[in-house]
Design a protein around this motif. Structure first.
Motif, short mmCIF file in Angstrom:
data_model
loop_
_atom_site.label_atom_id
_atom_site.label_comp_id
_atom_site.label_asym_id
_atom_site.label_seq_id
_atom_site.Cartn_x
_atom_site.Cartn_y
_atom_site.Cartn_z
N ILE A 144 -27.74 68.63 32.15
CA ILE A 144 -27.48 70.02 32.19
C ILE A 144 -26.09 70.21 31.25
O ILE A 144 -25.40 69.38 31.26
CB ILE A 144 -27.10 70.23 33.58
CG1 ILE A 144 -28.35 69.92 34.45
CG2 ILE A 144 -26.42 71.76 33.89
CD1 ILE A 144 -29.56 70.97 34.16
N THR A 145 -26.03 71.25 30.58
CA THR A 145 -24.94 71.38 29.70
C THR A 145 -24.18 72.69 29.97
O THR A 145 -22.98 72.74 29.81
CB THR A 145 -25.40 71.77 28.15
OG1 THR A 145 -26.26 72.72 28.06
CG2 THR A 145 -25.92 70.38 27.44
N VAL A 146 -24.55 73.62 30.77
CA VAL A 146 -23.85 74.70 31.42
C VAL A 146 -24.23 74.95 32.65
O VAL A 146 -25.52 74.62 33.08
CB VAL A 146 -24.55 75.89 30.40
CG1 VAL A 146 -23.79 77.42 31.03
CG2 VAL A 146 -24.26 75.76 28.96
N VAL A 147 -23.19 75.42 33.62
CA VAL A 147 -23.37 75.50 35.13
C VAL A 147 -22.76 76.93 35.12
O VAL A 147 -21.32 77.01 34.89
CB VAL A 147 -22.56 74.41 35.63
CG1 VAL A 147 -22.63 74.77 37.38
CG2 VAL A 147 -23.32 73.03 35.68
N GLY A 148 -23.30 77.86 35.87
CA GLY A 148 -22.73 79.20 36.38
C GLY A 148 -22.41 79.11 37.71
O GLY A 148 -23.60 78.48 38.49
#
Length: 104
Positions: free
Chosen positions: A57-61
Motif C-alpha cells: 500500500i502506498t496511499v492511505v485515506g
C-alpha cells in the motif's frame, strides 16, 4: 488527467477501532478488496501497518471526525502517504451506512 493509485487503503477511524479496506490488483483485470478491523491500541496499529506494507500500500485515506486519526497517522506517516480529507466531503451515499461501507 485522472490519477489512479494501484495499491491504496481507506481507514474509518473511531475511538475504539479502525476499519481498514485495501484495494490491490487481483487476478486478471479484477481488483482484490479486503476489509479488516483493528483496535486503536498501539500493538494492533503496528499489526495494521505491517499488513498494509506487506500488501504494498502506498496511499492511505482516513476518515475521522475528531482527533482519533492522530495515532494512526503517527504510526503510518513514515511508511505511506497519508491523506486526511474532510469527512463531510466523503459522504457520497445518503442514508444510514456502516463503518465498513464507509471504508469500502
Amino acid at each position: 488527467m485522472e490519477i489512479v493509485h494501484e495499491r491504496c487503503a481507506a481507514v474509518d477511524v473511531s475511538k475504539a477501532d479502525a476499519k481498514v479496506c485495501i484495494r490491490v490488483p487481483g487476478r486478471g483485470r479484477r481488483r482484490r478488496k479486503e476489509t479488516r478491523t483493528f483496535t486503536t491500541m498501539t500493538r494492533d496499529l503496528l499489526v495494521m501497518r505491517d499488513w498494509l506494507l506487506s500488501e504494498g500500500i502506498t496511499v492511505v485515506g482516513m476518515e475521522a471526525t475528531g482527533d482519533d486519526w492522530k495515532a494512526i497517522f503517527y504510526v503510518l506517516e513514515h511508511d505511506v502517504e497519508c491523506w486526511l480529507p474532510n469527512a463531510r466531503h466523503l459522504k457520497a451515499v445518503p442514508g444510514r451506512t456502516t463503518d465498513v461501507k464507509d471504508v469500502e
